[in-house]
Enzyme design. Structure first.
Site, short mmCIF file in Angstrom:
data_model
loop_
_atom_site.label_atom_id
_atom_site.label_comp_id
_atom_site.label_asym_id
_atom_site.label_seq_id
_atom_site.Cartn_x
_atom_site.Cartn_y
_atom_site.Cartn_z
CG LEU A 194 -1.86 -1.19 1.41
CD1 LEU A 194 -2.79 -0.94 2.59
CD2 LEU A 194 -2.66 -1.46 0.15
N GLY A 210 1.07 -5.29 1.14
CA GLY A 210 0.05 -5.42 0.10
C GLY A 210 0.52 -6.22 -1.09
CG ASN A 212 6.30 -5.39 6.02
OD1 ASN A 212 5.24 -5.27 5.42
ND2 ASN A 212 7.35 -4.63 5.76
CD GLU A 213 0.53 -5.60 6.39
OE1 GLU A 213 0.06 -5.47 5.25
OE2 GLU A 213 1.22 -6.58 6.73
#
Length: 281
Positions: free
Chosen positions: A86, A131, A153-154
């Site tokens: 993202l 994303g 890996n958010e």
């Protein structure tokens, strides 16, 4: 070395936000012999998933569904990045209307790819964090080139992956492995991803990756297309329906979270870090 290169490219993208574009950010090429469509993302430098790229992805998926292709292969025009995920600039100090459109479009694009009626495969020819990993795991098969990384890996960015991100991950990995990786924000190397089953095969080049994706889609040549499609969609129905039922709640939850001062501060610090690292390259 690889991480520094990714950070440098992401920083370049961050410095040049694309609010609108007259150029289509994806291309679709259908092979006359195989009938298989290759959908290529082309938003330099890192295929950051902004509103426009997501719109083009959804449009291209619809095009493939409509032209009766035998399958869809998702890949990237970049030689080092599949998709960096993202576009953080969509979330940092966001415009009220655009951020709503952005997240709604992300939902629609995922529903289209994860629920596609045709066989789908990802030729992962570069790094694929967040994303980018979502797109890859939404496909039915993944072939990855060596010396790259993939993962959700958010948590490393202070972001919580929505349930439907987790659904794609869980469709590929055992729950214990997926939960640990998500909590750690772990990025897997190509070799590690193959070992745990996050990808299905490796290839020495993008061309070879596409060939292997073609071979996978070819395994359905003697299978009734309607029966195959309905079987796939039954497997994925619960995940798809859950998001459909909770789309508004999911949007409001995202908007509440992304607008929290602590989250905005964290995103700002992250962007500054990218810019500083890029200047040192």
């Amino acid at each position: 070395m690889m991480r520094s290169k990714v950070l440098s490219l992401v920083a370049r993208a961050a410095s040049n936000r694309m609010m609108s574009t007259a150029t289509k950010l994806t291309t679709v090429e259908v092979n006359d012999k195989t009938g298989i469509a290759t959908l290529t993302m082309n938003r330099p430098p890192v295929n950051g998933l902004n509103l426009e790229l997501l719109q083009d992805l959804k449009s291209s998926i619809d095009e493939v569904e409509g032209n009766k292709s035998r399958g869809l292969i998702l890949t990237s025009s970049s030689s080092t990045i599949f998709s960096a995920g993202l576009d953080i600039l969509e979330m940092y100090k966001p415009d009220k209307d655009r951020i709503r459109a952005f997240w709604t479009q992300l939902q629609e694009t995922w529903l289209a790819l994860y629920g596609s009626s045709v066989p789908t495969a990802a030729a992962i020819n570069g790094h694929s964090p967040a994303g980018g990993c979502l797109l890859a795991t939404s496909c039915e098969y993944r072939v990855m080139v060596p010396n790259f990384t993939i993962g959700l890996n958010e948590t490393q960015l202070g972001i919580v992956a929505p349930k439907w991100f987790m659904a794609s991950f869980l469709s590929v990995l055992p729950q214990r492995e997926a939960e640990r990786a998500l909590n750690q924000g772990r990025m897997f190397t190509t070799e590690e991803a193959l070992k745990v089953g996050l990808i299905d095969e490796t290839a020495n080049s993008k061309e070879e990756a596409i060939e292997k994706c073609v071979a996978f889609i070819g395994t359905f040549a003697k299978v009734n297309p309607l029966a195959r499609s309905l079987t796939k969609q039954q497997f994925r129905a619960a995940d798809l329906q859950q998001l459909q039922n909770e789309r508004q709640q999911d949007l409001e939850k995202f908007l509440f979270f992304v607008n929290q001062p602590a989250v905005q501060k964290g995103l700002g610090i992250y962007l500054e870090g990218l810019k500083k690292k890029a200047k040192k390259q």
